[in-house]
Design an enzyme around this catalytic site. Sequence first.
Site, PDB file in Angstrom:
ATOM      1  N   ASP A  76       0.811  -1.268  -0.089  1.00 41.27           N
ATOM      2  CA  ASP A  76       0.256  -0.282  -0.169  1.00 41.27           C
ATOM      3  C   ASP A  76       1.093   1.303  -0.117  1.00 41.27           C
ATOM      4  O   ASP A  76       2.184   1.093   0.375  1.00 41.27           O
ATOM      5  CB  ASP A  76      -0.828   0.044   1.192  1.00 41.27           C
ATOM      6  CG  ASP A  76      -1.572   1.228   1.499  1.00 41.27           C
ATOM      7  OD1 ASP A  76      -2.479   1.389   0.570  1.00 41.27           O
ATOM      8  OD2 ASP A  76      -1.644   1.937   2.386  1.00 41.27           O
ATOM      9  N   ASP A  95      -0.365   5.110   0.886  1.00 39.47           N
ATOM     10  CA  ASP A  95      -0.736   6.031   1.799  1.00 39.47           C
ATOM     11  C   ASP A  95      -0.603   5.337   3.173  1.00 39.47           C
ATOM     12  O   ASP A  95      -1.324   4.345   3.542  1.00 39.47           O
ATOM     13  CB  ASP A  95      -2.100   6.560   1.581  1.00 39.47           C
ATOM     14  CG  ASP A  95      -2.083   7.708   0.517  1.00 39.47           C
ATOM     15  OD1 ASP A  95      -0.953   8.327   0.235  1.00 39.47           O
ATOM     16  OD2 ASP A  95      -3.096   7.698   0.033  1.00 39.47           O
ATOM     17  N   LYS A 144      -8.525  -5.256  -3.412  1.00 41.15           N
ATOM     18  CA  LYS A 144      -7.163  -5.347  -3.521  1.00 41.15           C
ATOM     19  C   LYS A 144      -6.757  -6.808  -3.738  1.00 41.15           C
ATOM     20  O   LYS A 144      -5.609  -7.084  -4.715  1.00 41.15           O
ATOM     21  CB  LYS A 144      -6.457  -4.670  -2.273  1.00 41.15           C
ATOM     22  CG  LYS A 144      -6.475  -3.343  -2.192  1.00 41.15           C
ATOM     23  CD  LYS A 144      -5.561  -2.858  -0.803  1.00 41.15           C
ATOM     24  CE  LYS A 144      -5.440  -1.069  -1.107  1.00 41.15           C
ATOM     25  NZ  LYS A 144      -4.634  -0.805   0.064  1.00 41.15           N
ATOM     26  N   ASP A 182      -2.063  -1.073   5.839  1.00 44.50           N
ATOM     27  CA  ASP A 182      -2.215  -0.609   7.168  1.00 44.50           C
ATOM     28  C   ASP A 182      -3.695  -0.136   7.170  1.00 44.50           C
ATOM     29  O   ASP A 182      -4.049   0.487   8.282  1.00 44.50           O
ATOM     30  CB  ASP A 182      -1.535   0.931   7.281  1.00 44.50           C
ATOM     31  CG  ASP A 182      -2.029   1.919   6.356  1.00 44.50           C
ATOM     32  OD1 ASP A 182      -2.522   1.875   5.306  1.00 44.50           O
ATOM     33  OD2 ASP A 182      -1.746   3.099   7.101  1.00 44.50           O
ATOM     34  N   ASP A 212      -7.181  -3.573   3.154  1.00 41.44           N
ATOM     35  CA  ASP A 212      -5.989  -4.552   3.030  1.00 41.44           C
ATOM     36  C   ASP A 212      -6.435  -5.990   3.253  1.00 41.44           C
ATOM     37  O   ASP A 212      -5.561  -6.869   2.719  1.00 41.44           O
ATOM     38  CB  ASP A 212      -4.691  -4.130   3.552  1.00 41.44           C
ATOM     39  CG  ASP A 212      -3.969  -2.913   3.133  1.00 41.44           C
ATOM     40  OD1 ASP A 212      -3.496  -2.980   1.934  1.00 41.44           O
ATOM     41  OD2 ASP A 212      -3.935  -1.814   3.762  1.00 41.44           O
TER      42      ASP A 212
END
Length: 233
Positions: free
Chosen positions: A9, A11, A154, A177, A181
Amino acid sequence: MKIKAISIDIDGTITYPNRMIHEKALEAIRKAESLGIPVMLVTGNTVQFAEAASILIGTSGPVVAEDGGAISYRKKRIFLANMDEEWILWNEIRKRFPNARTSHTMPDRRAGLVIMRETIDVETVRKIIHELGLNLVAVDSGFAIHVKKPWINKGAGIEKACELLGIKPREVAHIGDGENDLDAFKVVGYRIAIAQAPDVLKENADYVTEKEYGEGGAEAIFHVLRVSGYMDF
């Protein structure tokens, strides 16, 4: 199993809290790439953003954008959905909540709606989806509310990216995070949550970093390289 690629990821995972790229995460990504491990950027942001980030950061793997709805690799883009029902939802939200607003990136998006979380909460969005009988899901990434088709996530994007790389999803380590996810965690072979991640992500991780944000991302990458035998402990 030998890890053959890392998906990560952007951000909050390879950045500072203010979203600036963290230099330690850059160092770790470039170390992985130098060892022949392609890094795949996985983000809720647009495919255009992800492509540019990949070039600037120096990753060689496919990019997975729009929460898995858009994949780009070697100048080819693949979109896994359209946005018919998303616009129906948005029109209704605007009627009820005139101050709600979407991300400034919406004109570039093809696979999902992004609503700014400070203007409406995710539970309200989910309630409206249910009332309208739409086949959509809403997920809070920690930065925005992502609304998409149920099969767009994802994990699905990583599976498609793995097809392009010629590897199995179980040969990938994913680092993230956010709540979005979790679907990536379901398909990959090794799962790492960054220290500030929600408890639900940490509970499903094989490893949780001690450091937060970009420092945690760097820690995670070096951890993968060590447990996979690419670096010594």
